[in-house]
Write an enzyme that holds these catalytic residues in place. Structure first.
Site, PDB file in Angstrom:
ATOM      1  N   MET A  96       0.842  -1.202   0.000  1.00 52.28           N
ATOM      2  CA  MET A  96       0.000   0.000   0.000  1.00 52.28           C
ATOM      3  C   MET A  96       0.879   1.255   0.000  1.00 52.28           C
ATOM      4  SD  MET A  96      -3.400  -0.944   2.087  1.00 52.28           S
ATOM      5  CE  MET A  96      -2.782  -0.711   3.740  1.00 52.28           C
ATOM      6  N   GLY A  97       2.174   1.083  -0.277  1.00 56.00           N
ATOM      7  CA  GLY A  97       3.058   2.246  -0.392  1.00 56.00           C
ATOM      8  C   GLY A  97       3.542   2.765   0.948  1.00 56.00           C
ATOM      9  N   TYR A  98       4.134   3.973   0.916  1.00 57.53           N
ATOM     10  CA  TYR A  98       4.837   4.570   2.060  1.00 57.53           C
ATOM     11  C   TYR A  98       5.846   3.544   2.582  1.00 57.53           C
ATOM     12  CZ  TYR A  98       5.628   8.370   5.212  1.00 57.53           C
ATOM     13  OH  TYR A  98       6.210   9.433   5.857  1.00 57.53           O
ATOM     14  N   HIS A 157       8.975  -3.548   3.791  1.00 56.78           N
ATOM     15  CA  HIS A 157       8.591  -3.766   2.383  1.00 56.78           C
ATOM     16  C   HIS A 157       9.823  -4.106   1.542  1.00 56.78           C
ATOM     17  CE1 HIS A 157       5.434  -0.645   3.583  1.00 56.78           C
ATOM     18  NE2 HIS A 157       4.690  -1.658   3.176  1.00 56.78           N
ATOM     19  N   GLN A 181     -10.512  -2.644   1.892  1.00 51.41           N
ATOM     20  CA  GLN A 181     -10.077  -3.327   3.114  1.00 51.41           C
ATOM     21  C   GLN A 181     -10.108  -2.405   4.326  1.00 51.41           C
ATOM     22  OE1 GLN A 181      -6.225  -4.261   1.193  1.00 51.41           O
ATOM     23  NE2 GLN A 181      -5.290  -3.806   3.171  1.00 51.41           N
ATOM     24  N   GLN A 198       5.450 -11.662   7.382  1.00 47.77           N
ATOM     25  CA  GLN A 198       4.949 -12.311   8.605  1.00 47.77           C
ATOM     26  C   GLN A 198       4.373 -11.264   9.562  1.00 47.77           C
ATOM     27  OE1 GLN A 198       4.479 -15.396   9.354  1.00 47.77           O
ATOM     28  NE2 GLN A 198       4.019 -15.145  11.532  1.00 47.77           N
ATOM     29  N   LYS A 199       4.711  -9.990   9.342  1.00 46.91           N
ATOM     30  CA  LYS A 199       4.148  -8.896  10.142  1.00 46.91           C
ATOM     31  C   LYS A 199       2.621  -9.001  10.182  1.00 46.91           C
ATOM     32  CE  LYS A 199       3.374  -4.580  11.618  1.00 46.91           C
ATOM     33  NZ  LYS A 199       2.383  -4.015  10.786  1.00 46.91           N
TER      34      LYS A 199
HETATM   35  P1  AMP Z   1       1.359  -2.996   3.474  1.00 44.58           P
HETATM   36  O1  AMP Z   1       1.919  -1.918   2.596  1.00 44.58           O
HETATM   37  O2  AMP Z   1       1.254  -2.616   4.908  1.00 44.58           O
HETATM   38  O3  AMP Z   1       0.090  -3.600   2.912  1.00 44.58           O
HETATM   39  O4  AMP Z   1       2.423  -4.167   3.463  1.00 44.58           O
HETATM   40  C1  AMP Z   1       2.824  -4.795   2.262  1.00 44.58           C
HETATM   41  C2  AMP Z   1       3.547  -6.068   2.597  1.00 44.58           C
HETATM   42  O5  AMP Z   1       4.707  -5.776   3.377  1.00 44.58           O
HETATM   43  C3  AMP Z   1       2.705  -7.053   3.416  1.00 44.58           C
HETATM   44  O6  AMP Z   1       2.913  -8.368   2.951  1.00 44.58           O
HETATM   45  C4  AMP Z   1       3.242  -6.859   4.809  1.00 44.58           C
HETATM   46  O7  AMP Z   1       3.089  -7.998   5.634  1.00 44.58           O
HETATM   47  C5  AMP Z   1       4.704  -6.579   4.530  1.00 44.58           C
HETATM   48  N1  AMP Z   1       5.299  -5.863   5.670  1.00 44.58           N
HETATM   49  C6  AMP Z   1       4.845  -4.720   6.245  1.00 44.58           C
HETATM   50  N2  AMP Z   1       5.619  -4.385   7.294  1.00 44.58           N
HETATM   51  C7  AMP Z   1       6.570  -5.342   7.401  1.00 44.58           C
HETATM   52  C8  AMP Z   1       7.653  -5.561   8.303  1.00 44.58           C
HETATM   53  N3  AMP Z   1       7.905  -4.740   9.326  1.00 44.58           N
HETATM   54  N4  AMP Z   1       8.430  -6.648   8.108  1.00 44.58           N
HETATM   55  C9  AMP Z   1       8.173  -7.514   7.084  1.00 44.58           C
HETATM   56  N5  AMP Z   1       7.163  -7.351   6.201  1.00 44.58           N
HETATM   57  C10 AMP Z   1       6.373  -6.287   6.352  1.00 44.58           C
END
Ligand code: AMP
Length: 278
Positions: free
Chosen positions: A28-30, A35, A59, A146-147
């Site tokens: 979802m960026g940022y 990531h 979501q 796994q977060k």
């Molecule tokens: P998001 O942008 O939050 O939807 O995250 C995108 C992907 O990055 C998802 O598969 C998350 O589980 C992974 N992710 C986010 N934060 C972490 C982190 N601290 N360590 C490992 N993977 C992460």
């Protein structure tokens, strides 16, 4: 690095060489190092890497942080360029949900537990968008963190149940030096909340340590975490779970494997974290 919002362009790039392997990292960026750890792993394991950036509205519940979710596309693209990414997919809401859209994908049982209890509409949004991304990109492998432990389990179920032709790779949690799991939402914490947020990792570690010292009663371990979070004035616990890592059913006695996970509010920022035992 090619950047596009067009599904047709993605398909042309993806199938230019049908023998090439493609790794997909949905985000979802940022972007942060969590990531980028997925991106780097995808870079090593595939001929080509595609990253999607899409803050998926379906979501988020109406009272959640869709509007305030942090965004910085220029920075994200610079980071992805540095990682050697080949293709970035940045669709608009209209591209992903055109007028007349009415199909969703639902994983039933395991989405009602943990996060699903607090966010009943969340996983249907996730599984629908992830299915769409898989169908658009048709990656060889897809990388998740796994977060978001329950998300990883739900997507594993989805891939297996719908015979999606790809391999999932679940990558370890990347943390800040004080243990806080990296998250795009961390930037929304006020300084005092950011300090308090250390308690997530500390309480998970305390539970793991107690387990290693012989405490196997799940209620006692839950209480230990609840009490530690309760002592942080800025923290408001949403839930603590100690569950079987494959079924997500709550445990009463810990055996060989358990997933301790929690969700905690700091102001209106909701953070999640988890730890696998052993
Ligand atoms: P998001 O942008 O939050 O939807 O995250 C995108 C992907 O990055 C998802 O598969 C998350 O589980 C992974 N992710 C986010 N934060 C972490 C982190 N601290 N360590 C490992 N993977 C992460």
């Amino acid at each position: 690095m090619k950047v596009t919002g067009e599904i047709e362009v993605i398909r042309q790039e993806r199938w230019a060489d049908p023998k090439a392997s493609w790794g997909l990292v949905p985000t979802m960026g940022y972007l942060h190092d969590g990531h980028l750890s997925l991106v780097r792993r995808a870079r090593v394991e595939n001929d080509f890497v595609v990253v999607s950036i899409f803050v998926n509205p379906t979501q988020f519940a109406p009272d959640e942080d869709l509007e305030s979710y942090p965004r910085d596309l220029d920075r994200d693209l610079a980071l992805l360029r540095d990682c050697g990414v080949d293709l970035v997919f940045i669709p608009t809401n209209e591209t992903m949900y055109p007028e007349g859209f009415q199909t969703t994908v639902q994983v039933s049982k395991i989405t009602r537990l943990l996060e699903g209890r607090s966010r009943p509409t969340h996983f249907e949004g996730v599984t629908t968008i992830v299915t769409k991304l898989f169908n658009i990109i048709q990656p060889t492998k897809a990388y998740f963190g796994q977060k978001d432990a329950q998300q990883a389990i739900v997507i594993q179920r989805l891939v297996e149940d719908l015979n999606q032709h790809l391999e999932l790779v679940i990558c370890p949690i990347i943390r800040e030096p004080d243990g806080l799991a990296m998250s795009s939402r961390n930037v929304r914490l006020k300084p005092a909340e950011r300090s308090s947020a250390e308690i997530l990792y500390k309480s998970l570690m305390a539970a793991k340590k107690a387990y290693q010292n012989g405490k196997k009663d799940a209620d006692e371990l839950r209480k230990l975490v609840i009490d530690m979070i309760g002592e942080e004035p800025l923290a408001r616990l949403d839930y603590v779970s100690i569950a079987d890592p494959s079924t997500l059913q709550e445990l009463s006695i810990l055996g060989d494997e358990a997933l301790i996970s929690l969700a905690v509010f700091f102001g209106d920022v909701r953070l999640i974290d988890n730890m696998l035992i052993p």
